[in-house]
Design a protein around this motif. Structure first.
Motif, PDB file in Angstrom:
ATOM      1  N   ILE A 172       1.020  -1.207   0.092  1.00 45.99           N
ATOM      2  CA  ILE A 172       0.003   0.065   0.113  1.00 45.99           C
ATOM      3  C   ILE A 172       0.976   1.217  -0.119  1.00 45.99           C
ATOM      4  CG2 ILE A 172      -1.688   1.373   1.230  1.00 45.99           C
ATOM      5  CD1 ILE A 172      -2.669  -1.426   2.250  1.00 45.99           C
ATOM      6  N   ASP A 173       1.790   1.127   1.090  1.00 47.78           N
ATOM      7  CA  ASP A 173       2.898   2.502   1.025  1.00 47.78           C
ATOM      8  C   ASP A 173       4.020   2.093   0.108  1.00 47.78           C
ATOM      9  OD1 ASP A 173       1.124   3.786   2.771  1.00 47.78           O
ATOM     10  OD2 ASP A 173       1.810   2.678   4.347  1.00 47.78           O
ATOM     11  N   GLY A 174       4.212   0.812  -0.188  1.00 46.02           N
ATOM     12  CA  GLY A 174       5.593   0.574  -0.826  1.00 46.02           C
ATOM     13  C   GLY A 174       5.170  -0.037  -2.208  1.00 46.02           C
ATOM     14  N   THR A 175       6.454  -0.665  -3.081  1.00 45.53           N
ATOM     15  CA  THR A 175       5.862  -1.394  -4.288  1.00 45.53           C
ATOM     16  C   THR A 175       6.956  -2.303  -4.161  1.00 45.53           C
ATOM     17  OG1 THR A 175       7.497  -0.117  -5.407  1.00 45.53           O
ATOM     18  CG2 THR A 175       5.372   0.760  -5.463  1.00 45.53           C
ATOM     19  N   SER A 176       7.011  -3.216  -5.129  1.00 42.95           N
ATOM     20  CA  SER A 176       7.901  -4.415  -5.678  1.00 42.95           C
ATOM     21  C   SER A 176       9.183  -3.668  -6.049  1.00 42.95           C
ATOM     22  CB  SER A 176       7.485  -5.366  -6.284  1.00 42.95           C
ATOM     23  OG  SER A 176       8.348  -6.412  -6.578  1.00 42.95           O
ATOM     24  N   CYS A 177      10.089  -4.476  -5.612  1.00 45.58           N
ATOM     25  CA  CYS A 177      11.725  -3.861  -6.184  1.00 45.58           C
ATOM     26  C   CYS A 177      12.434  -4.460  -7.294  1.00 45.58           C
ATOM     27  CB  CYS A 177      12.356  -3.805  -4.827  1.00 45.58           C
ATOM     28  SG  CYS A 177      12.335  -2.224  -3.831  1.00 45.58           S
ATOM     29  N   GLY A 178      11.822  -5.184  -8.031  1.00 44.76           N
ATOM     30  CA  GLY A 178      12.391  -5.926  -9.342  1.00 44.76           C
ATOM     31  C   GLY A 178      12.828  -7.153  -8.818  1.00 44.76           C
ATOM     32  N   HIS A 179      12.400  -7.779  -8.121  1.00 50.07           N
ATOM     33  CA  HIS A 179      12.974  -9.290  -7.622  1.00 50.07           C
ATOM     34  C   HIS A 179      11.830 -10.147  -7.360  1.00 50.07           C
ATOM     35  CE1 HIS A 179      11.290  -8.567  -3.851  1.00 50.07           C
ATOM     36  NE2 HIS A 179      12.192  -8.428  -2.760  1.00 50.07           N
ATOM     37  N   ASN A 180      12.249 -11.565  -7.780  1.00 49.33           N
ATOM     38  CA  ASN A 180      11.368 -12.819  -8.085  1.00 49.33           C
ATOM     39  C   ASN A 180      11.681 -13.578  -6.846  1.00 49.33           C
ATOM     40  OD1 ASN A 180       9.611 -14.493  -8.792  1.00 49.33           O
ATOM     41  ND2 ASN A 180      10.997 -15.329 -10.209  1.00 49.33           N
ATOM     42  N   ILE A 181      10.867 -14.079  -5.926  1.00 44.94           N
ATOM     43  CA  ILE A 181      10.926 -14.967  -4.661  1.00 44.94           C
ATOM     44  C   ILE A 181      10.494 -16.223  -5.016  1.00 44.94           C
ATOM     45  CG2 ILE A 181      10.444 -15.393  -2.403  1.00 44.94           C
ATOM     46  CD1 ILE A 181      10.505 -12.247  -1.642  1.00 44.94           C
ATOM     47  N   GLN A 182      11.227 -17.119  -5.164  1.00 43.24           N
ATOM     48  CA  GLN A 182      10.706 -18.702  -5.454  1.00 43.24           C
ATOM     49  C   GLN A 182      11.044 -19.459  -4.127  1.00 43.24           C
ATOM     50  OE1 GLN A 182       9.834 -19.902  -8.313  1.00 43.24           O
ATOM     51  NE2 GLN A 182       9.995 -17.773  -9.145  1.00 43.24           N
ATOM     52  N   GLN A 183       9.659 -19.329  -3.453  1.00 44.82           N
ATOM     53  CA  GLN A 183       9.887 -19.986  -2.015  1.00 44.82           C
ATOM     54  C   GLN A 183      10.314 -21.678  -2.012  1.00 44.82           C
ATOM     55  OE1 GLN A 183       5.890 -19.035  -0.243  1.00 44.82           O
ATOM     56  NE2 GLN A 183       6.652 -16.962   0.222  1.00 44.82           N
ATOM     57  N   GLY A 184      10.610 -21.944  -0.958  1.00 46.64           N
ATOM     58  CA  GLY A 184      11.155 -23.454  -0.925  1.00 46.64           C
ATOM     59  C   GLY A 184      11.775 -23.591   0.240  1.00 46.64           C
ATOM     60  N   GLY A 185      12.372 -25.047   0.436  1.00 45.73           N
ATOM     61  CA  GLY A 185      12.895 -25.481   1.630  1.00 45.73           C
ATOM     62  C   GLY A 185      14.311 -24.907   2.050  1.00 45.73           C
ATOM     63  N   ILE A 186      15.060 -24.974   0.730  1.00 46.27           N
ATOM     64  CA  ILE A 186      16.574 -24.619   1.042  1.00 46.27           C
ATOM     65  C   ILE A 186      16.721 -23.224   1.239  1.00 46.27           C
ATOM     66  CG2 ILE A 186      18.863 -24.722  -0.084  1.00 46.27           C
ATOM     67  CD1 ILE A 186      17.635 -27.208  -1.688  1.00 46.27           C
ATOM     68  N   GLY A 187      17.271 -22.922   2.607  1.00 47.27           N
ATOM     69  CA  GLY A 187      17.398 -21.418   2.724  1.00 47.27           C
ATOM     70  C   GLY A 187      16.202 -20.599   2.446  1.00 47.27           C
ATOM     71  N   GLY A 188      14.939 -21.161   2.631  1.00 43.08           N
ATOM     72  CA  GLY A 188      13.725 -20.301   2.623  1.00 43.08           C
ATOM     73  C   GLY A 188      13.322 -19.920   1.071  1.00 43.08           C
ATOM     74  N   GLY A 189      14.226 -20.397   0.226  1.00 48.17           N
ATOM     75  CA  GLY A 189      13.730 -20.199  -1.171  1.00 48.17           C
ATOM     76  C   GLY A 189      14.929 -19.238  -1.600  1.00 48.17           C
ATOM     77  N   PHE A 190      14.736 -19.061  -3.169  1.00 51.16           N
ATOM     78  CA  PHE A 190      15.554 -18.192  -3.786  1.00 51.16           C
ATOM     79  C   PHE A 190      14.991 -16.965  -4.081  1.00 51.16           C
ATOM     80  CE2 PHE A 190      16.943 -22.493  -4.119  1.00 51.16           C
ATOM     81  CZ  PHE A 190      18.426 -22.345  -3.831  1.00 51.16           C
ATOM     82  N   GLU A 233      15.546 -13.719  -6.768  1.00 51.07           N
ATOM     83  CA  GLU A 233      16.508 -13.369  -8.095  1.00 51.07           C
ATOM     84  C   GLU A 233      16.295 -11.711  -7.884  1.00 51.07           C
ATOM     85  OE1 GLU A 233      14.588 -14.952 -11.590  1.00 51.07           O
ATOM     86  OE2 GLU A 233      15.623 -16.884 -11.096  1.00 51.07           O
ATOM     87  N   LEU A 234      17.454 -11.113  -7.927  1.00 49.25           N
ATOM     88  CA  LEU A 234      17.565  -9.592  -7.786  1.00 49.25           C
ATOM     89  C   LEU A 234      18.048  -9.045  -8.977  1.00 49.25           C
ATOM     90  CD1 LEU A 234      19.403  -9.263  -4.473  1.00 49.25           C
ATOM     91  CD2 LEU A 234      16.973  -9.151  -4.741  1.00 49.25           C
ATOM     92  N   GLY A 235      16.863  -8.474  -9.869  1.00 45.51           N
ATOM     93  CA  GLY A 235      17.249  -7.979 -11.113  1.00 45.51           C
ATOM     94  C   GLY A 235      18.140  -6.511 -10.984  1.00 45.51           C
ATOM     95  N   ASP A 236      18.032  -5.719  -9.662  1.00 44.74           N
ATOM     96  CA  ASP A 236      18.599  -4.791  -9.582  1.00 44.74           C
ATOM     97  C   ASP A 236      19.519  -4.920  -8.133  1.00 44.74           C
ATOM     98  OD1 ASP A 236      20.093  -2.138  -9.187  1.00 44.74           O
ATOM     99  OD2 ASP A 236      18.018  -1.115  -9.582  1.00 44.74           O
ATOM    100  N   THR A 237      20.609  -4.861  -7.843  1.00 40.29           N
ATOM    101  CA  THR A 237      21.409  -5.077  -6.586  1.00 40.29           C
ATOM    102  C   THR A 237      21.558  -3.801  -5.939  1.00 40.29           C
ATOM    103  OG1 THR A 237      23.463  -5.295  -7.855  1.00 40.29           O
ATOM    104  CG2 THR A 237      22.315  -7.245  -7.547  1.00 40.29           C
TER     105      THR A 237
END
Length: 85
Positions: free
Chosen positions: A45-63, A65-69
């Motif tokens: 509502i007060d913020g937006t997404s920051c160009g990343h994609n979260i793939q949830q999973g068991g290893i390390g809480g998922g992965f 992908e950061l498009g902009d670092t």
């Protein structure tokens, strides 16, 4: 593009000194809630997404992908400076 685990991203967030989210927001011109969302927050509502994609999973809480670092790089620099003090 950079890929790290969600847990690694949260560990970086947890190492940031108080006020770092606002400092990053000020330097990037982004709302502070958008910076928090980058580190796993969910305030769209007060913020937006920051160009990343979260793939949830068991290893390390998922992965994440950061498009902009830029935010990640700033956070790591803040942590490095705070550890030297």
């Amino acid at each position: 593009m950079k890929c790290i685990t969600f847990n690694e991203l949260r560990e970086i967030k947890d190492k940031l000194p108080d006020g770092s989210m606002q400092l990053i927001a000020d330097k990037t011109g982004l709302p502070v809630e958008t910076v928090r969302n980058y580190f796993g927050g969910h305030n769209y509502i007060d913020g937006t997404s920051c160009g990343h994609n979260i793939q949830q999973g068991g290893i390390g809480g998922g992965f994440v992908e950061l498009g902009d670092t830029k935010i990640l790089d700033m956070a790591l620099e803040i942590i490095r400076k705070s550890e030297k003090e």
